[in-house]
Design a protein around this motif. Sequence first.
Motif, PDB file in Angstrom:
ATOM      1  N   ASN A 211       0.820  -1.213   0.000  1.00  0.00           N
ATOM      2  CA  ASN A 211       0.000   0.000   0.000  1.00  0.00           C
ATOM      3  C   ASN A 211       0.853   1.263   0.000  1.00  0.00           C
ATOM      4  OD1 ASN A 211      -2.326  -1.510  -0.057  1.00  0.00           O
ATOM      5  ND2 ASN A 211      -2.722  -1.360   2.128  1.00  0.00           N
ATOM      6  N   ASN A 212       1.993   1.224   0.671  1.00  0.00           N
ATOM      7  CA  ASN A 212       2.892   2.380   0.673  1.00  0.00           C
ATOM      8  C   ASN A 212       3.460   2.647  -0.721  1.00  0.00           C
ATOM      9  OD1 ASN A 212       2.493   2.782   3.394  1.00  0.00           O
ATOM     10  ND2 ASN A 212       4.425   1.852   4.032  1.00  0.00           N
ATOM     11  N   VAL A 213       3.846   1.583  -1.412  1.00  0.00           N
ATOM     12  CA  VAL A 213       4.364   1.746  -2.771  1.00  0.00           C
ATOM     13  C   VAL A 213       3.272   2.301  -3.685  1.00  0.00           C
ATOM     14  CG1 VAL A 213       5.310   0.563  -4.792  1.00  0.00           C
ATOM     15  CG2 VAL A 213       6.090  -0.077  -2.502  1.00  0.00           C
ATOM     16  N   LEU A 214       2.074   1.749  -3.574  1.00  0.00           N
ATOM     17  CA  LEU A 214       0.978   2.231  -4.403  1.00  0.00           C
ATOM     18  C   LEU A 214       0.682   3.695  -4.111  1.00  0.00           C
ATOM     19  CD1 LEU A 214      -1.025   1.406  -6.572  1.00  0.00           C
ATOM     20  CD2 LEU A 214      -2.584   0.617  -4.789  1.00  0.00           C
ATOM     21  N   HIS A 215       0.771   4.094  -2.855  1.00  0.00           N
ATOM     22  CA  HIS A 215       0.562   5.505  -2.506  1.00  0.00           C
ATOM     23  C   HIS A 215       1.565   6.386  -3.241  1.00  0.00           C
ATOM     24  CE1 HIS A 215       1.728   9.136  -0.269  1.00  0.00           C
ATOM     25  NE2 HIS A 215       0.427   9.271  -0.039  1.00  0.00           N
ATOM     26  N   ASP A 216       2.831   5.985  -3.234  1.00  0.00           N
ATOM     27  CA  ASP A 216       3.859   6.817  -3.866  1.00  0.00           C
ATOM     28  C   ASP A 216       3.756   6.792  -5.388  1.00  0.00           C
ATOM     29  OD1 ASP A 216       4.746   7.502  -1.395  1.00  0.00           O
ATOM     30  OD2 ASP A 216       6.693   6.511  -1.526  1.00  0.00           O
ATOM     31  N   GLU A 217       3.241   5.718  -5.929  1.00  0.00           N
ATOM     32  CA  GLU A 217       3.022   5.685  -7.379  1.00  0.00           C
ATOM     33  C   GLU A 217       1.900   6.646  -7.772  1.00  0.00           C
ATOM     34  OE1 GLU A 217       2.383   1.578  -8.198  1.00  0.00           O
ATOM     35  OE2 GLU A 217       4.528   1.096  -8.251  1.00  0.00           O
ATOM     36  N   GLU A 218       0.889   6.728  -6.946  1.00  0.00           N
ATOM     37  CA  GLU A 218      -0.243   7.599  -7.240  1.00  0.00           C
ATOM     38  C   GLU A 218       0.019   9.053  -6.853  1.00  0.00           C
ATOM     39  OE1 GLU A 218      -3.769   4.219  -6.605  1.00  0.00           O
ATOM     40  OE2 GLU A 218      -3.459   5.792  -5.111  1.00  0.00           O
ATOM     41  N   GLY A 219       0.911   9.271  -5.880  1.00  0.00           N
ATOM     42  CA  GLY A 219       1.061  10.600  -5.311  1.00  0.00           C
ATOM     43  C   GLY A 219       2.160  11.459  -5.903  1.00  0.00           C
ATOM     44  N   TYR A 220       3.013  10.882  -6.748  1.00  0.00           N
ATOM     45  CA  TYR A 220       4.139  11.643  -7.295  1.00  0.00           C
ATOM     46  C   TYR A 220       4.039  11.713  -8.820  1.00  0.00           C
ATOM     47  CZ  TYR A 220       6.438  11.628  -2.733  1.00  0.00           C
ATOM     48  OH  TYR A 220       6.746  11.828  -1.412  1.00  0.00           O
ATOM     49  N   ILE A 221       3.085  12.457  -9.295  1.00  0.00           N
ATOM     50  CA  ILE A 221       2.923  12.677 -10.733  1.00  0.00           C
ATOM     51  C   ILE A 221       3.625  13.981 -11.097  1.00  0.00           C
ATOM     52  CG2 ILE A 221       1.261  13.085 -12.595  1.00  0.00           C
ATOM     53  CD1 ILE A 221      -0.765  11.419 -11.045  1.00  0.00           C
ATOM     54  N   ASN A 257       4.023   8.053 -12.167  1.00  0.00           N
ATOM     55  CA  ASN A 257       5.148   7.437 -11.461  1.00  0.00           C
ATOM     56  C   ASN A 257       5.125   5.915 -11.611  1.00  0.00           C
ATOM     57  OD1 ASN A 257       7.489   7.728  -9.998  1.00  0.00           O
ATOM     58  ND2 ASN A 257       6.478   7.654  -8.007  1.00  0.00           N
ATOM     59  N   THR A 258       5.051   5.481 -12.875  1.00  0.00           N
ATOM     60  CA  THR A 258       5.069   4.060 -13.211  1.00  0.00           C
ATOM     61  C   THR A 258       6.173   3.819 -14.221  1.00  0.00           C
ATOM     62  OG1 THR A 258       3.503   4.325 -15.030  1.00  0.00           O
ATOM     63  CG2 THR A 258       2.574   3.863 -12.860  1.00  0.00           C
ATOM     64  N   ARG A 259       6.614   2.560 -14.324  1.00  0.00           N
ATOM     65  CA  ARG A 259       7.736   2.248 -15.215  1.00  0.00           C
ATOM     66  C   ARG A 259       7.414   2.597 -16.669  1.00  0.00           C
ATOM     67  NH1 ARG A 259      12.502  -0.428 -15.503  1.00  0.00           N
ATOM     68  NH2 ARG A 259      12.439  -0.894 -13.270  1.00  0.00           N
ATOM     69  N   SER A 260       6.213   2.294 -17.134  1.00  0.00           N
ATOM     70  CA  SER A 260       5.893   2.510 -18.542  1.00  0.00           C
ATOM     71  C   SER A 260       5.972   3.986 -18.917  1.00  0.00           C
ATOM     72  CB  SER A 260       4.493   1.960 -18.869  1.00  0.00           C
ATOM     73  OG  SER A 260       3.515   2.559 -18.052  1.00  0.00           O
ATOM     74  N   SER A 261       5.604   4.878 -18.014  1.00  0.00           N
ATOM     75  CA  SER A 261       5.661   6.310 -18.275  1.00  0.00           C
ATOM     76  C   SER A 261       7.076   6.844 -18.051  1.00  0.00           C
ATOM     77  CB  SER A 261       4.669   7.040 -17.364  1.00  0.00           C
ATOM     78  OG  SER A 261       4.580   8.405 -17.682  1.00  0.00           O
ATOM     79  N   TYR A 282      10.545   8.081  -9.206  1.00  0.00           N
ATOM     80  CA  TYR A 282      10.313   6.646  -9.431  1.00  0.00           C
ATOM     81  C   TYR A 282      11.168   5.793  -8.497  1.00  0.00           C
ATOM     82  CZ  TYR A 282       9.704   2.180 -11.770  1.00  0.00           C
ATOM     83  OH  TYR A 282       9.414   0.862 -12.038  1.00  0.00           O
ATOM     84  N   TYR A 283      12.441   6.105  -8.403  1.00  0.00           N
ATOM     85  CA  TYR A 283      13.339   5.239  -7.638  1.00  0.00           C
ATOM     86  C   TYR A 283      13.332   5.533  -6.136  1.00  0.00           C
ATOM     87  CZ  TYR A 283      14.974   3.195 -11.959  1.00  0.00           C
ATOM     88  OH  TYR A 283      15.024   2.511 -13.153  1.00  0.00           O
ATOM     89  N   SER A 284      12.588   6.539  -5.709  1.00  0.00           N
ATOM     90  CA  SER A 284      12.463   6.790  -4.269  1.00  0.00           C
ATOM     91  C   SER A 284      11.109   6.336  -3.733  1.00  0.00           C
ATOM     92  CB  SER A 284      12.666   8.277  -3.964  1.00  0.00           C
ATOM     93  OG  SER A 284      11.631   9.054  -4.537  1.00  0.00           O
ATOM     94  N   ARG A 285      10.345   5.602  -4.525  1.00  0.00           N
ATOM     95  CA  ARG A 285       9.071   5.083  -4.010  1.00  0.00           C
ATOM     96  C   ARG A 285       9.332   4.259  -2.744  1.00  0.00           C
ATOM     97  NH1 ARG A 285       7.258   1.342  -8.348  1.00  0.00           N
ATOM     98  NH2 ARG A 285       9.509   1.283  -8.675  1.00  0.00           N
ATOM     99  N   GLY A 286       8.584   4.535  -1.703  1.00  0.00           N
ATOM    100  CA  GLY A 286       8.759   3.840  -0.438  1.00  0.00           C
ATOM    101  C   GLY A 286       9.980   4.276   0.344  1.00  0.00           C
ATOM    102  N   ASP A 287      10.639   5.345  -0.106  1.00  0.00           N
ATOM    103  CA  ASP A 287      11.891   5.769   0.526  1.00  0.00           C
ATOM    104  C   ASP A 287      11.942   7.289   0.643  1.00  0.00           C
ATOM    105  OD1 ASP A 287      14.416   5.393   1.656  1.00  0.00           O
ATOM    106  OD2 ASP A 287      15.450   5.452  -0.269  1.00  0.00           O
ATOM    107  N   ASN A 288      10.855   7.865   1.156  1.00  0.00           N
ATOM    108  CA  ASN A 288      10.747   9.320   1.238  1.00  0.00           C
ATOM    109  C   ASN A 288      10.718   9.847   2.666  1.00  0.00           C
ATOM    110  OD1 ASN A 288      10.574  10.198  -1.629  1.00  0.00           O
ATOM    111  ND2 ASN A 288       8.809   8.814  -1.651  1.00  0.00           N
ATOM    112  N   ALA A 289      11.133   9.016   3.616  1.00  0.00           N
ATOM    113  CA  ALA A 289      11.222   9.442   5.019  1.00  0.00           C
ATOM    114  C   ALA A 289       9.933  10.066   5.536  1.00  0.00           C
ATOM    115  CB  ALA A 289      12.392  10.413   5.200  1.00  0.00           C
TER     116      ALA A 289
END
Length: 721
Positions: A211-221, A257-261, A282-289
């Motif tokens: 869920n944390n990864v999905l949040h960061d994928e949706e939240g960092y456009i 914030n997905t690989r295809s984009s 993209y590479y900081s998903r789940g790693d934003n403190a």
Amino acid sequence: MIKQTIKQSLFLLLPLLAFSACKEETKKDTQETTETVQTENILLQEWTGDYGGVPAFDKIKLEDVKTAMIKGMELNLADIEKIANNAESATFENTIEEMERAGKELDRAFKYYRILSSNMSSPEFRAIDEELSPLFSDFRSKITQNEKLFQRVKTVYDNSQTTPLEKEQQRVVDLVYKRFEMNGAELSPEKKERYAAINKELSTLYTNFSNNVLHDEEGYITYLDSTQLGGLAEGFVKSAAKIATDNGQEGKYAITNTRSSMDVFLTYSTERELREKVWKNYYSRGDNADEFDNNKIVADILKLRRERVELLGYKNFAEWRLQDRMAKTPENAMNLMETVWKASISRVDEEVKDMQAVADKNGDKITIEPWDYRFYAEKVRKEKYDLDSDEVKQYLQLDKLTEAMHYVAGRLFNYKFTPVPEGSVPVFHEDVKVWEVTDKDTGKNIGLWYLDPYARQGKRSGAWATTYRSHTTFDGKKNVLASNNSNFVKPAPNQPLLVSWDDANTFFHEFGHALHFFSSNVKYPTLNGGVRDYTEFQSQLLERWLSTDDVINNYLVHNKTGEPMSKELVAKIKKAATFNQGFATTEYLASAIMDMKFHLADPATIDVDEFESQTLTELGMPKQLVMRHRTPHFGHVFSGEGYATAYYGYMWADVLTADAAEAFAEAPNGFYDKEMADKLVKYLFAPRNAIDPAEAYKLFRGREANMEALMRDRGFPVPKK
């Protein structure tokens, strides 16, 4: 990447998705769940309609989920108790076969549950997911730690060691017994209690990680304006505009914030600062403190996994996990990866020098950084091979690629794919299309193939294949309902979807999993499972048909002119086949080695970020690229256990793939040789897990796989013997 059914994953302790309710609430909910739920809740009902019955995806209601899953577990446990308390002596028929047919209601409900989790997640569903996760863990423990049930399984297993059963039955018994043994069935009561508690904690952590990864994928456009579109193709720009509009940003352009984009943007955008921003997102998903940071979750997972396997007497998680894989030991897996690693980072050094030379020649005055790699690699490709990836994309239309895959399936498997009339089969989203799969000669129904190609809010990233129903001849023959799921950026209306050569390969790869499902000829459900470092082999092998002449000449046609790809362009593609293998191999291997290193290390005081950084430094990781999946978003490994210490399996499978591809290349009629195709289906696809993978491969090839084929395939130097 594949997903398994509840029966296949039950004893593997996969996350099966997640939640957090106290025992009092659970007891109350279970009591309130009556037989009415079973008859009225669509998630539990038998599937009806044509094609052997199909899931009622169009009738899924979120409010039905919790009660269905609780009732399904209750019914499944009732089935198990009946088997465990059978007064008759344990036999294959009254124990193993009854276990094979237990829990049908829950199995059906989980099909819907997985769709909601992977393809249509929402904040509301995620709340339910978090609540149910520990309940699923308790449910699995009640089966794997059922002493009476295990003793019956052990009796059947022990008897089979002196009086062997027929081959498929023996394979099922061996697999079921081994899974009980690996999951603590022989532990003392005290250790069993702790084992179950650990699994319960892990189930919640896996869900929170996802869920944390999905949040960061949706939240960092990243939103662009019209002055920031340099280098981007018209079709991509139109798609980005539509996504922005759909998100309430009219007049802007969205880079999701997905690989295809991300991958397309980093390859073509001339805006270096924006490339850096998109790369970092993209590479900081789940790693934003922040509250969605996954580093502590990873540390907790590693500690609990170690504690759990120590209860069983193993030194570490990797030793426990690999005992029933092709590699057998962590040392064997590491030896393969380390051999290829040396060649791959050496190739990266060459690639970076080529890119830096192009940058210097252009007067760009930069030093190649990770967000530059794809951009300048594309320039090197043009300079070295006169090959323009965007030019190649004009011939890679998703619809035509779909036709190409169906053609290959027809030639190798004798399958015919026919679109079903719209509305005749329920789907969970309007983007999903369905085909009937039949035998070309007899017209016999093999099953249905669902395709869900586009990225959207609530859909996890990546590409995967799954089954809604697997083939068995147990309790009557069952046809197959299989799906492929991708995350292509949906094109603007009336525009073709053009994809990269790598994405086309992935599309074929996942279709290989579907063909593996469709070709099954096993009797028992358990045998539709697989050995992780083997099941990727079949799908990786199918990628090879993308570059066959039949596919190129008939399906890779220009999206505007309809002209087939020229012989000159084909020659350039084949000449550049090993181009950028340093990047592709190193980014993958870094993740696979890191997966293994994490599970071999002492997790007691581990700092996840520091361990990742230190390990990569010791490996000599080139600073110009990063792991394909950085640890805080490495879902393969930390959103469940399917790929934990098993991500190396793609490389192990690629050894088999390269060797098998050489067999086809050497055959009289190449990749469409009838004799080779028949052996492919007979030995590598149809048996699923009914035959030991090593034995199955030797039946196909006449010998074990040769690692030298992998090195040749990637254009790396072949190690001297």
